[in-house]
Each structure stands twice: as C-alpha cells, then as structure tokens.
Design a protein around this motif. Structure first.
Motif, mmCIF file in Angstrom:
data_model
loop_
_atom_site.group_PDB
_atom_site.id
_atom_site.type_symbol
_atom_site.label_atom_id
_atom_site.label_comp_id
_atom_site.label_asym_id
_atom_site.label_seq_id
_atom_site.Cartn_x
_atom_site.Cartn_y
_atom_site.Cartn_z
ATOM 1 N N ILE A 18 -17.941 29.613 -5.118
ATOM 2 C CA ILE A 18 -17.224 28.361 -5.369
ATOM 3 C C ILE A 18 -17.705 27.278 -4.412
ATOM 4 O O ILE A 18 -17.976 26.147 -4.821
ATOM 5 N N LEU A 19 -17.830 27.617 -3.146
ATOM 6 C CA LEU A 19 -18.198 26.611 -2.153
ATOM 7 C C LEU A 19 -19.620 26.095 -2.344
ATOM 8 O O LEU A 19 -19.879 24.909 -2.141
ATOM 9 N N GLU A 20 -20.538 26.955 -2.759
ATOM 10 C CA GLU A 20 -21.907 26.503 -3.010
ATOM 11 C C GLU A 20 -21.942 25.528 -4.187
ATOM 12 O O GLU A 20 -22.584 24.476 -4.110
ATOM 13 N N ALA A 21 -21.243 25.873 -5.268
ATOM 14 C CA ALA A 21 -21.194 24.981 -6.435
ATOM 15 C C ALA A 21 -20.480 23.675 -6.082
ATOM 16 O O ALA A 21 -20.896 22.594 -6.507
ATOM 17 N N ALA A 22 -19.409 23.769 -5.300
ATOM 18 C CA ALA A 22 -18.664 22.577 -4.901
ATOM 19 C C ALA A 22 -19.528 21.667 -4.032
ATOM 20 O O ALA A 22 -19.487 20.439 -4.172
ATOM 21 N N TYR A 23 -20.324 22.260 -3.169
ATOM 22 C CA TYR A 23 -21.175 21.441 -2.308
ATOM 23 C C TYR A 23 -22.249 20.723 -3.121
ATOM 24 O O TYR A 23 -22.582 19.574 -2.840
ATOM 25 N N GLU A 24 -22.773 21.389 -4.156
ATOM 26 C CA GLU A 24 -23.741 20.728 -5.036
ATOM 27 C C GLU A 24 -23.097 19.525 -5.723
ATOM 28 O O GLU A 24 -23.701 18.462 -5.823
ATOM 29 N N LEU A 25 -21.852 19.699 -6.206
ATOM 30 C CA LEU A 25 -21.132 18.583 -6.835
ATOM 31 C C LEU A 25 -20.843 17.488 -5.809
ATOM 32 O O LEU A 25 -20.896 16.299 -6.125
ATOM 33 N N TYR A 26 -20.538 17.885 -4.592
ATOM 34 C CA TYR A 26 -20.280 16.938 -3.505
ATOM 35 C C TYR A 26 -21.515 16.059 -3.275
ATOM 36 O O TYR A 26 -21.412 14.845 -3.128
ATOM 37 N N LEU A 27 -22.683 16.688 -3.261
ATOM 38 C CA LEU A 27 -23.919 15.937 -3.025
ATOM 39 C C LEU A 27 -24.265 15.010 -4.186
ATOM 40 O O LEU A 27 -24.901 13.970 -3.982
ATOM 41 N N LEU A 28 -23.857 15.366 -5.401
ATOM 42 C CA LEU A 28 -24.141 14.545 -6.570
ATOM 43 C C LEU A 28 -23.139 13.404 -6.768
ATOM 44 O O LEU A 28 -23.403 12.476 -7.525
ATOM 45 N N ALA A 29 -21.995 13.495 -6.092
ATOM 46 C CA ALA A 29 -20.945 12.479 -6.254
ATOM 47 C C ALA A 29 -21.402 11.144 -5.684
ATOM 48 O O ALA A 29 -22.173 11.096 -4.716
ATOM 49 N N PRO A 30 -20.949 10.039 -6.303
ATOM 50 C CA PRO A 30 -21.277 8.719 -5.755
ATOM 51 C C PRO A 30 -20.782 8.596 -4.315
ATOM 52 O O PRO A 30 -19.742 9.164 -3.954
ATOM 53 N N GLU A 31 -21.543 7.884 -3.519
ATOM 54 C CA GLU A 31 -21.160 7.717 -2.122
ATOM 55 C C GLU A 31 -19.855 6.948 -2.018
ATOM 56 O O GLU A 31 -19.594 6.044 -2.793
ATOM 57 N N GLY A 32 -19.061 7.329 -1.066
ATOM 58 C CA GLY A 32 -17.790 6.668 -0.815
ATOM 59 C C GLY A 32 -17.166 7.302 0.403
ATOM 60 O O GLY A 32 -17.737 8.199 1.016
ATOM 61 N N TYR A 34 -14.575 9.198 0.431
ATOM 62 C CA TYR A 34 -14.258 10.570 0.052
ATOM 63 C C TYR A 34 -14.858 10.850 -1.329
ATOM 64 O O TYR A 34 -14.252 10.537 -2.343
ATOM 65 N N PRO A 35 -16.053 11.438 -1.383
ATOM 66 C CA PRO A 35 -16.655 11.751 -2.686
ATOM 67 C C PRO A 35 -15.712 12.625 -3.514
ATOM 68 O O PRO A 35 -14.992 13.468 -2.982
ATOM 69 N N VAL A 36 -15.726 12.437 -4.830
ATOM 70 C CA VAL A 36 -14.809 13.133 -5.726
ATOM 71 C C VAL A 36 -15.501 14.345 -6.345
ATOM 72 O O VAL A 36 -16.615 14.249 -6.860
ATOM 73 N N ILE A 37 -14.816 15.486 -6.289
ATOM 74 C CA ILE A 37 -15.283 16.714 -6.924
ATOM 75 C C ILE A 37 -14.337 17.041 -8.071
ATOM 76 O O ILE A 37 -13.120 17.084 -7.884
ATOM 77 N N SER A 38 -14.897 17.281 -9.242
ATOM 78 C CA SER A 38 -14.105 17.634 -10.416
ATOM 79 C C SER A 38 -13.821 19.134 -10.411
ATOM 80 O O SER A 38 -14.743 19.953 -10.502
ATOM 81 N N LEU A 39 -12.552 19.502 -10.308
ATOM 82 C CA LEU A 39 -12.172 20.914 -10.323
ATOM 83 C C LEU A 39 -12.444 21.538 -11.687
ATOM 84 O O LEU A 39 -12.768 22.716 -11.778
ATOM 85 N N ARG A 40 -12.335 20.753 -12.738
ATOM 86 C CA ARG A 40 -12.609 21.262 -14.090
ATOM 87 C C ARG A 40 -14.083 21.665 -14.206
ATOM 88 O O ARG A 40 -14.409 22.751 -14.686
ATOM 89 N N LYS A 41 -14.968 20.795 -13.746
ATOM 90 C CA LYS A 41 -16.404 21.075 -13.808
ATOM 91 C C LYS A 41 -16.753 22.269 -12.916
ATOM 92 O O LYS A 41 -17.530 23.138 -13.305
ATOM 93 N N ASP A 68 -14.904 16.481 4.111
ATOM 94 C CA ASP A 68 -13.777 15.835 3.451
ATOM 95 C C ASP A 68 -14.204 15.278 2.092
ATOM 96 O O ASP A 68 -15.289 14.719 1.956
ATOM 97 N N CYS A 69 -13.349 15.467 1.107
ATOM 98 C CA CYS A 69 -13.622 14.968 -0.235
ATOM 99 C C CYS A 69 -12.305 14.810 -0.987
ATOM 100 O O CYS A 69 -11.263 15.260 -0.524
ATOM 101 N N SER A 70 -12.371 14.174 -2.133
ATOM 102 C CA SER A 70 -11.213 14.078 -3.023
ATOM 103 C C SER A 70 -11.428 15.047 -4.168
ATOM 104 O O SER A 70 -12.564 15.264 -4.606
#
Length: 73
Positions: A18-32, A34-41, A68-70
C-alpha cells in the motif's frame, strides 16, 4: 518494556504494498502544500479496501515514514 517492543515491531507491520503505491500517487500529485492521494485509486491498485489504505498511510505518517498529504475518496 512493552513500549520498547511495540516501537520496534510496529514499523515492520506497515503494509509496504500500500505504501509503495501510495508514494507513487504522491509523486504524481500536483504540487501543493498537501498533495492529494485518491484512496479509491489506491484501493484499485492494491486490491485492499480504502479503509485499509487510509489506515496504512496514517499509521506510516505518525511513525514519520510517509510525508504529509491529503486523502480523498
């Protein structure tokens, strides 16, 4: 004594898939702030429930093992 054992074992119990996939999504999120991670995805990618994904990210964040992220559903 129990606190020492818990502090040693708890980081090992984190769901790395989960954490590896979440980190990939974190890196792809627009800069801000608190980058947003979709729990559904994340759930679709890992085959885990959105609640399991959320709990893994929050626990890792508390242990200073995830930035930190949203989170959104």
């Amino acid at each position: 004594m129990f606190d020492l054992v818990e502090a040693t074992v708890k980081p090992l119990m984190l769901n790395h898939k989960i954490l590896e996939a979440a980190y990939e999504l974190y890196l792809l999120a627009p800069e801000g702030s608190y980058p947003v991670i979709s729990l559904r995805k994340l759930s679709q990618q890992t085959g885990k429930s959105p609640l399991e994904c959320r709990n893994a990210i929050v626990e890792a964040n508390h242990l200073k093992r995830f930035p930190d992220c949203s989170l959104e559903f």
